[in-house]
Design a protein around this motif. Structure first.
Motif, PDB file in Angstrom:
ATOM      1  N   TYR A 117      59.620  64.798  45.461  1.00  0.00           N
ATOM      2  CA  TYR A 117      59.927  63.370  45.354  1.00  0.00           C
ATOM      3  C   TYR A 117      59.183  62.561  46.423  1.00  0.00           C
ATOM      4  CZ  TYR A 117      62.536  59.016  45.601  1.00  0.00           C
ATOM      5  OH  TYR A 117      62.872  57.687  45.640  1.00  0.00           O
ATOM      6  N   GLU A 118      59.168  63.094  47.648  1.00  0.00           N
ATOM      7  CA  GLU A 118      58.491  62.379  48.737  1.00  0.00           C
ATOM      8  C   GLU A 118      56.982  62.278  48.477  1.00  0.00           C
ATOM      9  OE1 GLU A 118      59.816  60.733  51.111  1.00  0.00           O
ATOM     10  OE2 GLU A 118      61.857  61.341  50.585  1.00  0.00           O
ATOM     11  N   LYS A 119      56.416  63.345  47.936  1.00  0.00           N
ATOM     12  CA  LYS A 119      54.992  63.312  47.625  1.00  0.00           C
ATOM     13  C   LYS A 119      54.685  62.286  46.531  1.00  0.00           C
ATOM     14  CE  LYS A 119      51.124  66.327  46.346  1.00  0.00           C
ATOM     15  NZ  LYS A 119      50.611  65.409  45.319  1.00  0.00           N
ATOM     16  N   ALA A 120      55.530  62.287  45.488  1.00  0.00           N
ATOM     17  CA  ALA A 120      55.333  61.319  44.402  1.00  0.00           C
ATOM     18  C   ALA A 120      55.501  59.889  44.906  1.00  0.00           C
ATOM     19  CB  ALA A 120      56.329  61.605  43.275  1.00  0.00           C
ATOM     20  N   LYS A 121      56.440  59.692  45.816  1.00  0.00           N
ATOM     21  CA  LYS A 121      56.655  58.349  46.372  1.00  0.00           C
ATOM     22  C   LYS A 121      55.458  57.908  47.202  1.00  0.00           C
ATOM     23  CE  LYS A 121      59.468  54.823  47.169  1.00  0.00           C
ATOM     24  NZ  LYS A 121      58.610  54.004  47.994  1.00  0.00           N
ATOM     25  N   ALA A 122      54.879  58.836  47.961  1.00  0.00           N
ATOM     26  CA  ALA A 122      53.700  58.506  48.763  1.00  0.00           C
ATOM     27  C   ALA A 122      52.515  58.161  47.871  1.00  0.00           C
ATOM     28  CB  ALA A 122      53.368  59.675  49.690  1.00  0.00           C
ATOM     29  N   GLN A 126      39.146  45.646  33.335  1.00  0.00           N
ATOM     30  CA  GLN A 126      39.678  45.540  34.683  1.00  0.00           C
ATOM     31  C   GLN A 126      40.655  44.374  34.813  1.00  0.00           C
ATOM     32  OE1 GLN A 126      38.950  48.580  35.810  1.00  0.00           O
ATOM     33  NE2 GLN A 126      38.277  47.832  37.809  1.00  0.00           N
ATOM     34  N   ALA A 127      40.336  43.262  34.198  1.00  0.00           N
ATOM     35  CA  ALA A 127      41.228  42.102  34.261  1.00  0.00           C
ATOM     36  C   ALA A 127      42.556  42.381  33.575  1.00  0.00           C
ATOM     37  CB  ALA A 127      40.538  40.895  33.624  1.00  0.00           C
ATOM     38  N   THR A 128      42.507  43.116  32.471  1.00  0.00           N
ATOM     39  CA  THR A 128      43.746  43.469  31.765  1.00  0.00           C
ATOM     40  C   THR A 128      44.588  44.419  32.597  1.00  0.00           C
ATOM     41  OG1 THR A 128      42.609  43.218  29.644  1.00  0.00           O
ATOM     42  CG2 THR A 128      44.683  44.445  29.640  1.00  0.00           C
ATOM     43  N   ALA A 129      43.943  45.396  33.251  1.00  0.00           N
ATOM     44  CA  ALA A 129      44.670  46.372  34.062  1.00  0.00           C
ATOM     45  C   ALA A 129      45.261  45.748  35.310  1.00  0.00           C
ATOM     46  CB  ALA A 129      43.741  47.526  34.441  1.00  0.00           C
ATOM     47  N   ARG A 130      44.663  44.649  35.790  1.00  0.00           N
ATOM     48  CA  ARG A 130      45.131  44.017  37.016  1.00  0.00           C
ATOM     49  C   ARG A 130      46.562  43.487  36.861  1.00  0.00           C
ATOM     50  NH1 ARG A 130      41.176  40.383  37.578  1.00  0.00           N
ATOM     51  NH2 ARG A 130      39.815  42.110  38.185  1.00  0.00           N
ATOM     52  N   ASP A 131      46.927  43.122  35.652  1.00  0.00           N
ATOM     53  CA  ASP A 131      48.268  42.573  35.421  1.00  0.00           C
ATOM     54  C   ASP A 131      49.321  43.650  35.187  1.00  0.00           C
ATOM     55  OD1 ASP A 131      47.163  40.038  35.575  1.00  0.00           O
ATOM     56  OD2 ASP A 131      46.752  39.948  33.423  1.00  0.00           O
ATOM     57  N   LYS A 132      48.904  44.929  35.123  1.00  0.00           N
ATOM     58  CA  LYS A 132      49.837  46.017  34.874  1.00  0.00           C
ATOM     59  C   LYS A 132      49.958  46.893  36.112  1.00  0.00           C
ATOM     60  CE  LYS A 132      48.719  46.238  29.935  1.00  0.00           C
ATOM     61  NZ  LYS A 132      48.230  47.088  28.828  1.00  0.00           N
ATOM     62  N   LEU A 133      51.013  46.692  36.867  1.00  0.00           N
ATOM     63  CA  LEU A 133      51.220  47.466  38.081  1.00  0.00           C
ATOM     64  C   LEU A 133      51.664  48.883  37.753  1.00  0.00           C
ATOM     65  CD1 LEU A 133      53.090  44.848  40.296  1.00  0.00           C
ATOM     66  CD2 LEU A 133      50.731  45.627  40.558  1.00  0.00           C
ATOM     67  N   PRO A 134      51.336  49.857  38.569  1.00  0.00           N
ATOM     68  CA  PRO A 134      51.813  51.228  38.359  1.00  0.00           C
ATOM     69  C   PRO A 134      53.344  51.281  38.366  1.00  0.00           C
ATOM     70  CG  PRO A 134      50.060  51.184  39.997  1.00  0.00           C
ATOM     71  CD  PRO A 134      50.429  49.758  39.734  1.00  0.00           C
ATOM     72  N   VAL A 135      53.902  52.205  37.621  1.00  0.00           N
ATOM     73  CA  VAL A 135      55.355  52.343  37.502  1.00  0.00           C
ATOM     74  C   VAL A 135      55.770  53.678  38.097  1.00  0.00           C
ATOM     75  CG1 VAL A 135      57.302  52.453  35.904  1.00  0.00           C
ATOM     76  CG2 VAL A 135      55.373  50.932  35.415  1.00  0.00           C
ATOM     77  N   PHE A 136      56.797  53.630  38.939  1.00  0.00           N
ATOM     78  CA  PHE A 136      57.316  54.853  39.555  1.00  0.00           C
ATOM     79  C   PHE A 136      58.395  55.436  38.636  1.00  0.00           C
ATOM     80  CE2 PHE A 136      59.957  57.162  42.746  1.00  0.00           C
ATOM     81  CZ  PHE A 136      58.978  58.050  43.155  1.00  0.00           C
ATOM     82  N   THR A 137      58.188  56.648  38.173  1.00  0.00           N
ATOM     83  CA  THR A 137      59.071  57.243  37.160  1.00  0.00           C
ATOM     84  C   THR A 137      59.939  58.374  37.693  1.00  0.00           C
ATOM     85  OG1 THR A 137      57.287  58.740  36.492  1.00  0.00           O
ATOM     86  CG2 THR A 137      57.477  56.648  35.297  1.00  0.00           C
ATOM     87  N   HIS A 138      59.773  58.746  38.963  1.00  0.00           N
ATOM     88  CA  HIS A 138      60.538  59.873  39.501  1.00  0.00           C
ATOM     89  C   HIS A 138      61.923  59.411  39.979  1.00  0.00           C
ATOM     90  CE1 HIS A 138      56.558  61.640  39.467  1.00  0.00           C
ATOM     91  NE2 HIS A 138      57.084  62.824  39.727  1.00  0.00           N
ATOM     92  N   ALA A 139      62.965  60.142  39.543  1.00  0.00           N
ATOM     93  CA  ALA A 139      64.326  59.819  39.981  1.00  0.00           C
ATOM     94  C   ALA A 139      64.584  60.443  41.351  1.00  0.00           C
ATOM     95  CB  ALA A 139      65.336  60.338  38.968  1.00  0.00           C
ATOM     96  N   LYS A 181      50.542  54.553  47.628  1.00  0.00           N
ATOM     97  CA  LYS A 181      49.093  54.460  47.755  1.00  0.00           C
ATOM     98  C   LYS A 181      48.487  53.750  46.540  1.00  0.00           C
ATOM     99  CE  LYS A 181      44.949  57.335  48.246  1.00  0.00           C
ATOM    100  NZ  LYS A 181      44.426  58.731  48.341  1.00  0.00           N
ATOM    101  N   ALA A 182      49.021  54.073  45.341  1.00  0.00           N
ATOM    102  CA  ALA A 182      48.513  53.434  44.122  1.00  0.00           C
ATOM    103  C   ALA A 182      48.778  51.931  44.137  1.00  0.00           C
ATOM    104  CB  ALA A 182      49.159  54.075  42.897  1.00  0.00           C
ATOM    105  N   ILE A 183      49.946  51.536  44.643  1.00  0.00           N
ATOM    106  CA  ILE A 183      50.264  50.099  44.737  1.00  0.00           C
ATOM    107  C   ILE A 183      49.310  49.404  45.710  1.00  0.00           C
ATOM    108  CG2 ILE A 183      51.985  48.472  45.587  1.00  0.00           C
ATOM    109  CD1 ILE A 183      52.614  49.413  42.842  1.00  0.00           C
ATOM    110  N   THR A 184      48.993  50.094  46.804  1.00  0.00           N
ATOM    111  CA  THR A 184      48.084  49.498  47.800  1.00  0.00           C
ATOM    112  C   THR A 184      46.670  49.358  47.254  1.00  0.00           C
ATOM    113  OG1 THR A 184      49.415  50.502  49.572  1.00  0.00           O
ATOM    114  CG2 THR A 184      47.185  49.757  50.134  1.00  0.00           C
ATOM    115  N   LEU A 185      46.223  50.381  46.526  1.00  0.00           N
ATOM    116  CA  LEU A 185      44.858  50.373  46.017  1.00  0.00           C
ATOM    117  C   LEU A 185      44.695  49.619  44.691  1.00  0.00           C
ATOM    118  CD1 LEU A 185      43.807  54.071  46.767  1.00  0.00           C
ATOM    119  CD2 LEU A 185      43.173  52.022  48.043  1.00  0.00           C
ATOM    120  N   HIS A 186      45.804  49.254  44.073  1.00  0.00           N
ATOM    121  CA  HIS A 186      45.726  48.643  42.737  1.00  0.00           C
ATOM    122  C   HIS A 186      44.833  47.398  42.701  1.00  0.00           C
ATOM    123  CE1 HIS A 186      46.947  47.678  38.664  1.00  0.00           C
ATOM    124  NE2 HIS A 186      47.220  46.444  39.061  1.00  0.00           N
TER     125      HIS A 186
END
Length: 825
Positions: free
Chosen positions: A735-740, A708-721, A744-749
């Motif tokens: 695209y809008e769904k992927a962005k949402a 968990q500590a290792t994952a905390r330093d790795k933020l999710p990456v948005f890959t959709h153009a 959410k992933a950034i908020t819950l990270h």
């Protein structure tokens, strides 16, 4: 003269020779030419041609006749005359064979090259040409005879592969590749001579430039042949002045600058602008130069050996490059050949668009050199047997001779020597680094050639390799050299990026890319987390450590037998049997080779597979884990003949195993008695106690917090153009769904990477449940995924939820264990 009259003469002659032979105690031999066999009367029989002879052969006489009377030759005289007989070619027969004559042809002309022609600095040869409206003669070849010019060319052409300027006569022909490739160096050498000549000042007379230096020099003589074929003398002088050298050099320069002007100017202009045409490709690729190419999407640099125009398998014209690179065969580094082709194209193309280009024409050549030198140093460091981690793709050649890629994430053993042994159809054959180049350079002849030699590149249907360097066979283990000479930076740059070895998890021999290899990160806490009495842990570690060291060299009465160590780990599932072998390997920092009955199969080659595995494990100083070994060790019976064969094979092969093997089983009661005497240590694992389960829970929860500590330093990456303005509604919606989801992933990270919230009381409560180690690990993994999805820290409620879902499976497992206990006691 009639045949009958001729026969009588021959008969009289033969009788006379036979009488002389009998008187001398010799024997007559008859030698009939093909055309002489009919030299007898048609009425004579074969019996009339009996050969008189005696039993001795001291004075043998050979009878020969070629279009004339028979001639007697004493055998003792054959080949003993100290002289040579000169024969000349006459008309050819139907099969193209010469009819040799002792008289020279009458239409012979005086040779053009004689003692008079030897005086000239260069000989220029021309041949007729057709189809060119601008000329009716073209330059065929140039012979350099001037020692001054040879000395100058020795500096200009130094290092050019397949060319030696130390010969008395240097002959250049074809497209004069060596001189074209080194044209800049040639012109620079001439400019230096001009500078030197200008510094000395002009000579007083035209002849003074040539004769002044020679008049002051000591003269030596050397025997040669003059125009009449008799011995003469050539005056050899010490080095001449710069003016004389310049005059000789300008002879060759002016000739080539005139005859090859178009080629030189066009090629130089194209190369300066970074472009080239297909028909002038050869001018850009100089033998011995560095060539850049991408092979399997990886940067490579090669040393060019030769080039030639030809055709590919489809019959299309291509330009072939024969190059060399540095590889490793298990004992030494050497060179290996690589052939690439550039397809035909119209007009001109930039070098960077070609499949291969001169490294000097690459815009980032220094960056590439530095990067590949570092990569080559890694390849050199991985020579021998190396235990490494690997994360990336590798490849192997399948049975259809096709390259098949595979993803490898885990531990590997890099071992080129074993690769040659167990993958013989892909064994590495290398030429030693010190081997001399044996290829004759294009456009250069070591000796004078015939006028009908090829003047241009031949376009062959099937490209033939141009060198005949001997490639040495793959070495054996007893030839392995531990003290290998270090590679130079250039050799490191030429190194292949491929290393060969064995993927332990995939059980596969594979080609691997060196940049994907990394040092193994050993789990130093694995052995400490092992739930075993301290005494047993110390014994296991000490036992294996001493066996792998040089201190113990115990042998059986029969040499090579009984050197191995076998450790039997028995007990119910999930109590740490496999973990014990894994932990010992981690603590010893050695490979762990795990194999099951399914890996070996039941075919007739099982004995060879076992021998190969035992040999690899011993060579790599690895630990062998034979998991679920029941099938190999089960007691033999009268009914199961095939299984009896398997057990017998395993017993026999095990006798000569020289390494360390862990055998795990949960059916020790069914073992064949023959194995009892072969086991050195046997450890029985009971069901985990509550205290042991608590230790297992704490160990896994601690690992959870580290992850968990290792994952905390790795933020999710948005890959959709982001879609373009004219994109469809479906694309915009996706695209809008992927962005949402990303938002959410950034908020819950932060919440998804929290440590667990289980208290000591919770862990104690969980330890009271009758679970084995594997079940505890699976429960925690399921609960962790549930908690991450919810965006919550792992707590007892997530574990209870997972426990409730799998309760029926746990109860079934406990019933099975009870049934097994009743069957086997």
């Amino acid at each position: 003269m009639s045949d009958e009259h001729l026969f009588r003469q021959v008969e009289t002659f033969v009788d006379r020779i036979a009488r002389l032979t009998r008187e001398g105690g010799g024997k007559v031999k008859w030698k009939y030419p093909k055309r002489g066999r009919k030299m007898r009367s048609d009425s004579d029989s074969d019996d009339d041609r009996a050969t008189p002879a005696t039993d001795t052969a001291s004075n043998d006489i050979t009878m020969a006749m070629v279009k004339g009377p028979l001639v007697a030759v004493n055998s003792a005289e054959i080949g003993m005359t100290a002289n040579s007989k000169v024969l000349y070619s006459g008309p050819e027969d139907k099969k193209g064979r010469f009819q040799w004559k002792d008289q020279p042809p009458k239409d012979l002309e005086k040779p053009a090259e004689d003692a008079e022609s030897l005086k000239h600095a260069i000989l220029v040869r021309y041949v007729k040409t057709f189809g060119d409206p601008r000329r009716n003669l073209r330059l065929h070849s140039v012979v350099v005879q001037s020692p001054l010019l040879r000395e100058l060319l020795g500096d200009v052409l130094k290092g050019y592969p397949g060319l030696s300027t130390e010969l008395t006569r240097l002959e250049f022909s074809g497209q004069f590749e060596p001189l074209i490739h080194r044209w800049e160096q040639f012109t620079a050498a001439i400019e230096d001579l001009k500078t030197q000549a200008a510094a000395l000042g002009p000579p007083d007379s035209p002849q003074e430039e040539v004769t002044t230096d020679l008049a002051k020099l000591a003269v030596t003589t050397d025997t040669s042949i003059d125009a009449n074929g008799t011995d003469g003398e050539i005056v050899q002088a010490a080095p001449a002045t710069a003016g004389v050298r310049l005059k000789h050099a300008l002879l060759l320069y002016d000739l080539l600058a005139t005859e090859l002007k178009d080629t030189i100017e066009t090629s130089s202009d194209m190369i300066k602008k970074g472009q080239i045409s297909f028909n002038l490709m050869w001018t850009a690729f100089q033998p011995g130069s560095l060539v850049y190419a991408k092979v399997m999407q990886r940067d490579r640099v090669f040393r060019l050996q030769s080039s030639a125009y030809g055709h590919d398998n489809a019959g299309d014209p291509v330009f072939y490059l024969t190059m060399k690179y540095v590889d490793f065969d298990g004992t030494r580094h050497g060179t290996k050949k690589q052939i690439m082709s550039i397809a035909f194209f119209e007009g001109t193309k930039p070098f960077t668009s070609l499949s291969a280009l001169p490294l000097a024409s690459h815009p980032q050549q220094q960056v590439i050199k530095d990067r590949l030198t570092v990569r080559g140093a890694k390849v050199e460091a991985l020579a021998g047997v190396q235990y490494r981690g690997y994360d990336g793709t590798g490849y192997f050649v399948n049975q259809n001779n096709e390259i098949e890629y595979v993803t490898i994430r885990g531990r590997v053993v890099i071992d080129a020597l074993s690769w040659n042994k167990w993958v013989p159809n892909q064994a590495v054959y290398l030429t030693p680094l010190h081997a001399k180049e044996s290829v004759m350079a294009n456009g250069f002849n070591a000796t004078a050639g015939d006028d009908d030699e090829n003047d241009e590149y031949e376009e062959e249907d099937d490209y033939q390799e141009l060198d005949d360097d001997m490639s040495f066979a793959p070495p054996t283990e007893d030839q392995e050299d531990k003290k290998r000479p270090a590679l130079s930076p250039e050799q490191q740059m030429l190194c292949t990026p491929v290393v060969r070895g064995y993927a332990l998890k995939e059980k596969l021999w594979v080609n691997m890319f060196v940049n994907n290899a990394k040092d193994v990160t050993f789990n130093t806490a694995a052995f400490e987390s092992l739930v075993l009495p301290d005494g047993q842990k110390d014994m296991l570690l000490g036992f294996t450590a001493m066996q792998m060291s040089a201190y113990t060299q115990w042998d059986d009465v029969v040499s090579g037998k009984g050197k191995g160590i076998l450790l039997l780990l028995s007990g119910p599932p999930g109590v740490g049997k496999t973990l014990t072998a894994e932990s010992v390997a981690e603590e010893m920092k050695v490979p762990l080779y795990s194999v099951t009955a399914g890996d070996l199969g039941w075919d007739k080659n099982i004995e060879k597979k076992l021998v190969d595995i035992f040999t690899m494990v011993t060579r790599w100083n690895a630990i062998l884990l034979l998991d679920e070994a029941d099938v190999f060790m089960e007691a033999r019976s009268l009914e199961a003949i095939e299984r009896n064969k398997l057990v017998s094979i395993f017993l026999r092969v095990l006798e000569y195993f020289e390494g360390i093997a862990f055998l795990t089983t949960n059916r020790v009661q069914t073992f064949d008695p023959a194995f009892q005497s072969r086991i050195h240590i046997s450890i029985d694992y009971p069901e985990l106690s509550a205290e042991s389960r608590k230790t297992v829970w704490k160990t896994f929860l601690a690992s959870h917090d580290v992850v968990q500590a290792t994952a905390r330093d790795k933020l999710p990456v948005f890959t959709h153009a982001k879609p373009s303005d004219d994109a469809s509604d479906r694309a915009n919606s996706d695209y809008e769904k992927a962005k949402a989801d990303y938002d959410k992933a950034i908020t819950l990270h932060p919440k998804r990477t929290l440590p667990h919230e289980l208290s000591e009381k919770d862990i104690h409560a969980l330890s009271l449940k009758a679970l084995n180690g594997r079940q505890i690990k699976n429960l925690l993994k399921t609960a962790q995924l549930h908690a991450i999805y919810k965006g919550e820290a792992l707590s007892k409620k997530h574990i209870d939820h997972s426990l409730g879902v799998t309760q029926h499976l746990l109860q079934s497992s406990q019933q099975t264990a009870g049934t097994r206990a009743s069957l086997y006691g």
